[in-house]
Structures are given as C-alpha cells and as structure tokens.
Design a protein around this motif. Structure first.
Motif, mmCIF file in Angstrom:
data_model
loop_
_atom_site.group_PDB
_atom_site.id
_atom_site.type_symbol
_atom_site.label_atom_id
_atom_site.label_comp_id
_atom_site.label_asym_id
_atom_site.label_seq_id
_atom_site.Cartn_x
_atom_site.Cartn_y
_atom_site.Cartn_z
ATOM 1 N N VAL A 72 0.842 -1.205 0.000
ATOM 2 C CA VAL A 72 0.000 0.000 0.000
ATOM 3 C C VAL A 72 0.874 1.251 0.000
ATOM 4 N N ALA A 73 1.985 1.218 0.731
ATOM 5 C CA ALA A 73 2.906 2.358 0.747
ATOM 6 C C ALA A 73 3.457 2.638 -0.651
ATOM 7 N N LYS A 74 3.560 1.578 -1.460
ATOM 8 C CA LYS A 74 4.023 1.731 -2.845
ATOM 9 C C LYS A 74 2.856 1.970 -3.803
ATOM 10 N N LYS A 75 1.684 2.266 -3.224
ATOM 11 C CA LYS A 75 0.464 2.552 -3.983
ATOM 12 C C LYS A 75 -0.037 1.353 -4.791
ATOM 13 N N THR A 76 0.196 0.165 -4.266
ATOM 14 C CA THR A 76 -0.391 -1.049 -4.829
ATOM 15 C C THR A 76 -1.588 -1.372 -3.952
ATOM 16 N N ASP A 80 -3.708 -9.585 -7.957
ATOM 17 C CA ASP A 80 -4.248 -10.876 -8.329
ATOM 18 C C ASP A 80 -3.905 -11.854 -7.203
ATOM 19 N N LEU A 81 -4.814 -12.728 -6.891
ATOM 20 C CA LEU A 81 -4.621 -13.666 -5.783
ATOM 21 C C LEU A 81 -3.344 -14.484 -5.951
ATOM 22 N N ASP A 82 -3.074 -14.957 -7.155
ATOM 23 C CA ASP A 82 -1.876 -15.773 -7.378
ATOM 24 C C ASP A 82 -0.596 -14.977 -7.129
ATOM 25 N N LYS A 115 -11.140 -9.867 -0.095
ATOM 26 C CA LYS A 115 -10.845 -10.938 -1.048
ATOM 27 C C LYS A 115 -12.128 -11.278 -1.793
ATOM 28 N N HIS A 116 -12.048 -11.162 -3.108
ATOM 29 C CA HIS A 116 -13.216 -11.482 -3.931
ATOM 30 C C HIS A 116 -12.729 -12.171 -5.200
ATOM 31 N N GLY A 117 -13.123 -13.410 -5.357
ATOM 32 C CA GLY A 117 -12.674 -14.160 -6.527
ATOM 33 C C GLY A 117 -11.163 -14.263 -6.535
ATOM 34 N N HIS A 118 -10.556 -13.847 -7.637
ATOM 35 C CA HIS A 118 -9.094 -13.894 -7.752
ATOM 36 C C HIS A 118 -8.447 -12.537 -7.530
ATOM 37 N N THR A 119 -9.193 -11.623 -6.909
ATOM 38 C CA THR A 119 -8.660 -10.293 -6.629
ATOM 39 C C THR A 119 -8.645 -10.059 -5.132
ATOM 40 N N VAL A 120 -7.556 -9.459 -4.665
ATOM 41 C CA VAL A 120 -7.456 -9.094 -3.255
ATOM 42 C C VAL A 120 -7.197 -7.593 -3.191
ATOM 43 N N VAL A 121 -8.108 -6.892 -2.538
ATOM 44 C CA VAL A 121 -7.943 -5.458 -2.324
ATOM 45 C C VAL A 121 -7.173 -5.301 -1.022
ATOM 46 N N LEU A 122 -6.062 -4.588 -1.088
ATOM 47 C CA LEU A 122 -5.161 -4.473 0.055
ATOM 48 C C LEU A 122 -5.494 -3.304 0.970
ATOM 49 N N ALA A 124 -9.041 -1.280 2.026
ATOM 50 C CA ALA A 124 -10.490 -1.136 1.860
ATOM 51 C C ALA A 124 -10.876 0.294 1.484
ATOM 52 N N GLN A 125 -10.175 1.283 2.034
ATOM 53 C CA GLN A 125 -10.510 2.677 1.736
ATOM 54 C C GLN A 125 -10.353 2.975 0.248
ATOM 55 N N TRP A 126 -9.378 2.361 -0.391
ATOM 56 C CA TRP A 126 -9.195 2.541 -1.832
ATOM 57 C C TRP A 126 -10.439 2.069 -2.579
ATOM 58 N N LEU A 127 -10.974 0.926 -2.170
ATOM 59 C CA LEU A 127 -12.173 0.379 -2.799
ATOM 60 C C LEU A 127 -13.380 1.280 -2.534
ATOM 61 N N ILE A 128 -13.492 1.774 -1.322
ATOM 62 C CA ILE A 128 -14.590 2.686 -0.978
ATOM 63 C C ILE A 128 -14.519 3.942 -1.838
ATOM 64 N N ASP A 129 -13.321 4.498 -1.972
ATOM 65 C CA ASP A 129 -13.152 5.700 -2.799
ATOM 66 C C ASP A 129 -13.508 5.423 -4.255
ATOM 67 N N LEU A 130 -13.157 4.243 -4.733
ATOM 68 C CA LEU A 130 -13.494 3.860 -6.100
ATOM 69 C C LEU A 130 -15.009 3.793 -6.278
ATOM 70 N N PHE A 131 -15.682 3.155 -5.333
ATOM 71 C CA PHE A 131 -17.145 3.081 -5.398
ATOM 72 C C PHE A 131 -17.773 4.473 -5.330
ATOM 73 N N LYS A 132 -17.203 5.342 -4.494
ATOM 74 C CA LYS A 132 -17.737 6.701 -4.397
ATOM 75 C C LYS A 132 -17.657 7.408 -5.745
ATOM 76 N N GLN A 133 -16.558 7.210 -6.460
ATOM 77 C CA GLN A 133 -16.425 7.829 -7.778
ATOM 78 C C GLN A 133 -17.469 7.292 -8.745
ATOM 79 N N LEU A 134 -17.770 6.015 -8.618
ATOM 80 C CA LEU A 134 -18.733 5.398 -9.525
ATOM 81 C C LEU A 134 -20.164 5.844 -9.256
#
Length: 149
Positions: A72-76, A80-82, A115-122, A124-134
């Motif tokens: 996350v510090a490196k903005k990742t 992918d789960l693998d 964790k959802h399917g083969h994707t792992v969000v590291l 949660a706030q990043w995902l929330i911000d993404l949803f807010k944009q949508l």
C-alpha cells in the motif's frame, strides 16, 4: 444530546448495531476526560466479546500485515490472488495452502483485506473511494463546465 441521538436512530435498520450507553466526551481534554476513559473501557469490553479475540495467530501471519502495508505504501492497492500468494509464500514462508487460505480469510473477516474471486484489495478505503467515484452524481453545472473545457 443523548435523547437527540436516540431519537434520530430510532426505527432505523442500523439501530441494533449501535452500542449503548452513549458517552459524552470532551475531546479538548483527551485522556484526562472521564467520558474518554469510560468510552475506552466500554470499547475494550465490546472487543473482548468478539469471537476472534483470544485466538492465537501465528507470528508469520503478522508478516503478511507488513507485506500489505509495504504494498500500500508503494500505492499497490489490489493484486491478483496468485501474485499475492507468491509474495506471501516467499516472505511469510507459508507453504501450506490450507493455512494460506485460513490466513487470507482471517484478514478478510477483520476487514484488513477484501478478497473477492481472484482479486485481493489491500486497502479497503481505496475500494470505498473507487465506489464513491462510480456512484457520485456530479451537479449538472459541473458536468457541463468539464465538457466545455
């Protein structure tokens, strides 16, 4: 104030998730405030009731937390789960797939990762911000001015 809060949440679907009693806190006095001390005590009581409290967690699982923080510090913010499993095996030295799955589920349940399917969000706030944009509907004037620019 307590009655006002109680009235505003009364009948709402989330009312059952609000833990009582309410605490009056003077946030200018910090830890010396009786309300803050009472709140801290209540938070600890609630946490002790959580099913995961008291569980022993292998030390190598804490290395996973460090991996997540470093990524996350490196903005990742997602992987992918693998890819994540490869990094986790190398750094945490967890080769047992069952333990790896248990660890990922544990941190997912805590909300550290999503964790959802083969994707792992590291983060949660990043995902929330993404949803807010949508889902954010911009005012008409703002949309028109952007299109003209």
């Amino acid at each position: 104030m307590e009655k006002c809060i109680q009235k505003s949440i009364s009948g709402k679907t989330y009312e059952k998730h609000v833990i009582r009693p309410f605490f009056a806190v003077d946030n200018t006095r910090s830890l010396s405030d009786d309300g803050v001390q009472a709140l801290q005590k209540r938070v600890m009581e609630v946490l002790k009731q959580e099913p995961y409290m008291g569980e022993e967690v292998p030390i190598r699982w804490f290395n996973f937390e460090k991996i997540v923080e470093a990524l996350v510090a490196k903005k990742t913010y997602h992987m992918d789960l693998d890819q994540l499993l490869t990094v986790t095996r190398q750094v945490c030295r967890i080769d047992d797939k069952e333990e790896l799955t248990a660890m990922l589920n544990f941190y997912h349940d805590l909300g550290v990762i999503v964790k959802h399917g083969h994707t792992v969000v590291l983060q949660a706030q990043w995902l929330i911000d993404l949803f807010k944009q949508l889902i954010t509907v911009r005012p008409f004037d703002e949309v028109v001015s952007r299109e003209r620019s």
